[in-house]
Scaffold this motif. Sequence first.
Motif: not given
Length: 244
Positions: A46-61
């Motif tokens: 879902t979009e929720y899982a995608e949101q968590r992926a984007r947040e991790l990317a913003e954190h540098g992963f």
Amino acid sequence: MVAAIKTREITYTAADGSTLIGYFAAPESVEPVAGIIVAPEWWGRTEYAEQRARELAEHGFAALAIDMYGDKKVTSAPSQAGEWMMQTFQGNTIVERAGAGLATLAAQPEVDNTRLAAIGFCYGGKVILDLARSGADLKAAITFHANLSAQQAAQQDTFKAEVLVLHGELDSMVSLDDVESFKQEMNNAHVTAEVIVLKDAKHGFSNPHADEHAKANNVDLGYNAEAEKKGLKAMYSLLDRTLA
């Protein structure tokens, strides 16, 4: 500082022939960075899982929200979610599909494949724990309100990840007895594992849509912003340490 990120979908294939479609997010970085798979709740990718992926990317992963059902199928109906989930309980399907996601993440040019971890939510928590139990090369495995049951118990010689379990005190779907059984499993396998029980939190506490799902389906879910905040802080602390 929030990193500028890029995203894309990646199609890959599991050993059972399923066509899976992951959602990849990574910082705009010249050097490869640590990679993390995100295993979603039983609703699908879902979009929720995608949101968590984007947040991790913003954190540098770099992060890949994996697809466990094929063709990025999603649903808001518990009966359908349960049917799809139970299909993945057959044989070695969970590990094969999650493993295909991990291999796909590791193969991306943005990813340093020597620094990999996994996070999972609810059903996705079981997914990444079973992947870790299978001996996957993970530095960390982190779960939020997870199904902690094991199809095959952790073994000392194969389990490589450090584990963090974030569990709601008021979770009526995964009991505190279940949590104690999980702790014993980890102890028996000599796995470094921490369980944090979050006060006044129900199943689904990390998802802002949990109350909506609860009302629509008459199930005992609940979002808890404070528990979410504490859980994410603990998650990033472990990821920053193990993936440094």
